[in-house]
Design an enzyme around this catalytic site. Structure first.
Site, PDB file in Angstrom:
ATOM      1  N   PRO A  83       1.438  -1.132   0.178  1.00 40.11           N
ATOM      2  CG  PRO A  83      -0.514  -1.000   2.129  1.00 40.11           C
ATOM      3  CD  PRO A  83       1.018  -1.625   0.914  1.00 40.11           C
ATOM      4  N   GLY A  89       7.022   2.337   3.509  1.00 41.60           N
ATOM      5  CA  GLY A  89       8.121   2.230   2.876  1.00 41.60           C
ATOM      6  C   GLY A  89       8.272   1.827   1.419  1.00 41.60           C
ATOM      7  CB  SER A  90       5.693   1.759  -1.203  1.00 45.97           C
ATOM      8  OG  SER A  90       5.227   3.455  -1.062  1.00 45.97           O
ATOM      9  CB  SER A  91       9.162   6.231  -1.204  1.00 45.59           C
ATOM     10  OG  SER A  91       9.713   6.135  -0.374  1.00 45.59           O
ATOM     11  CB  ALA A  93      10.422  -1.186  -1.700  1.00 47.37           C
ATOM     12  CG  ASP A 134      10.848   3.802   5.723  1.00 48.47           C
ATOM     13  OD1 ASP A 134      11.062   4.005   6.752  1.00 48.47           O
ATOM     14  OD2 ASP A 134       9.396   4.078   5.066  1.00 48.47           O
TER      15      ASP A 134
HETATM   16  O1  PMV Z   1       5.519   7.417   7.908  1.00 51.25           O
HETATM   17  P1  PMV Z   1       6.467   6.053   8.478  1.00 51.25           P
HETATM   18  O2  PMV Z   1       6.802   4.647   7.819  1.00 51.25           O
HETATM   19  O3  PMV Z   1       8.984   6.822   7.344  1.00 51.25           O
HETATM   20  O4  PMV Z   1       7.906   6.465   9.572  1.00 51.25           O
HETATM   21  C1  PMV Z   1       7.943   7.407  10.410  1.00 51.25           C
HETATM   22  C2  PMV Z   1       8.571   7.706  11.233  1.00 51.25           C
HETATM   23  C3  PMV Z   1       9.125   8.371  12.307  1.00 51.25           C
HETATM   24  O5  PMV Z   1       9.903   7.486  13.553  1.00 51.25           O
HETATM   25  C4  PMV Z   1       7.797   8.778  12.641  1.00 51.25           C
HETATM   26  C5  PMV Z   1      10.055   9.515  11.525  1.00 51.25           C
HETATM   27  C6  PMV Z   1      11.284   9.192  10.856  1.00 51.25           C
HETATM   28  O6  PMV Z   1      12.017   9.665  10.418  1.00 51.25           O
HETATM   29  O7  PMV Z   1      11.767   8.163  11.156  1.00 51.25           O
END
Ligand code: PMV
Length: 296
Positions: A83, A89-91, A93, A134
């Site tokens: 999704p 983390g689609s971007s 990936a 990510d």
């Molecule tokens: O939206 P996501 O899955 O990239 O998560 C952000 C995670 C945070 O801790 C809120 C921000 C970060 O840069 O680590």
């Protein structure tokens, strides 16, 4: 390997199991790659590099390709079963898949450092100043304990059965992070407790103690609500999952929507409850055989 006319590569998405937001302030977080991801296929063509096909529609894709591919001579096809814009983390990936596919086209294999360094340029197109979690997890695979500015630490995670439930809402990570910052120092006690919880969960994750992990997710979710990043859609999916037998559930990622993860030894009733409400949901099993050791 010799240079090729066509090359394809895959990279996984991720879920933050514990520690989002607190990680921004130097606390640890634990994230794991999932068995869903993005595939990039590159072929040599005449003329400028361009997108030939994609099953996602995002105005930033052109800039993302330009961040890592040569300006001339490549056609790109993208496929994902993640999704998009839900904190999976689609971007990231996409970033790692592009770096790997380009290396394969050149007859090489991209190592971790290349994936992390070149992938970061793609991540920045989507996220401005991401923490780097990510795409590091996407490149490494498995599960990782991550502290900002330190080398990621692969950790052991026994098979962890999760159901991912999609709120259908894309939370704005930048806005949510800024909101938490504005609520400091009042929320620091919660951020500190989240940081402590992450390390307290490592033994339970390693031995597959689902009851303890579920209770930890419930605790983490309560604290995320208290720092102001939950929302009614998230709360309603947490309740739905727990009512259907999940041992605990929390938002995963920045919040304000995105996905909810639920520890579900038996995913079927949770999936059925989600479907009955018209909620997109799927089961994943997160695992890692890696020992806890730093990578340099
Ligand atoms: O939206 P996501 O899955 O990239 O998560 C952000 C995670 C945070 O801790 C809120 C921000 C970060 O840069 O680590």
């Amino acid at each position: 390997m010799s240079p090729r006319a066509v090359a394809e590569a895959h990279a996984p998405g991720k879920l933050i199991l514990f520690g989002e937001h607190a990680v921004v302030y130097g606390h640890p977080a634990v994230a794991a790659a999932v068995d869903r991801g993005t595939t990039a296929r590159l072929e040599r063509i005449a003329g400028p590099t361009r997108l030939l096909a994609a099953d996602v529609d995002d105005a930033r894709l052109g800039d993302a390709l330009a961040a890592v591919l040569p300006a001339e001579g490549l056609g790109v096809r993208l496929r994902t079963d993640l999704p998009v814009g839900r904190g999976m983390g689609s971007s990231a990936a996409l970033a790692v898949a592009l770096v790997r596919a380009l290396a394969a086209l050149e007859g090489r294999t991209a190592d971790l450092e290349e994936c992390v360094t070149r992938g970061f340029a793609v991540e920045r197109v989507f996220h401005g100043t991401p923490s780097g979690l990510d795409h590091t997890v996407s490149a490494l695979g498995g599960a990782v304990r991550y502290v900002k500015g330190q080398p990621p630490q692969p950790i052991a995670v026994a098979p962890l059965p999760l159901v991912v439930l999609d709120t259908g809402i894309a939370g704005d990570t930048g806005e949510l992070v800024a909101g938490v910052r504005a609520r400091r120092p009042a929320v620091d006690v919660e951020l500190d407790a989240i940081g402590d919880l992450v390390d307290a969960m490592l033994p339970a994750l390693a031995r597959g103690d689902l009851q303890t992990i579920g209770a930890g997710m419930r605790d983490n979710q309560d604290r995320l609500a208290r720092i102001g990043v939950s929302c009614p859609a998230v709360e309603s999916l947490v309740t739905l999952a727990e009512d259907a037998g999940a041992l605990g559930a929390k938002l995963a990622g920045a919040g304000g929507g995105g996905v909810v993860i639920a520890v579900a030894p038996d995913p079927a009733p949770v999936l059925a409850a989600a479907r009955a409400r018209g909620v997109e949901a799927f089961a994943v099993v997160v695992r890692s055989d890696r020992a806890t050791e730093p990578v340099g």
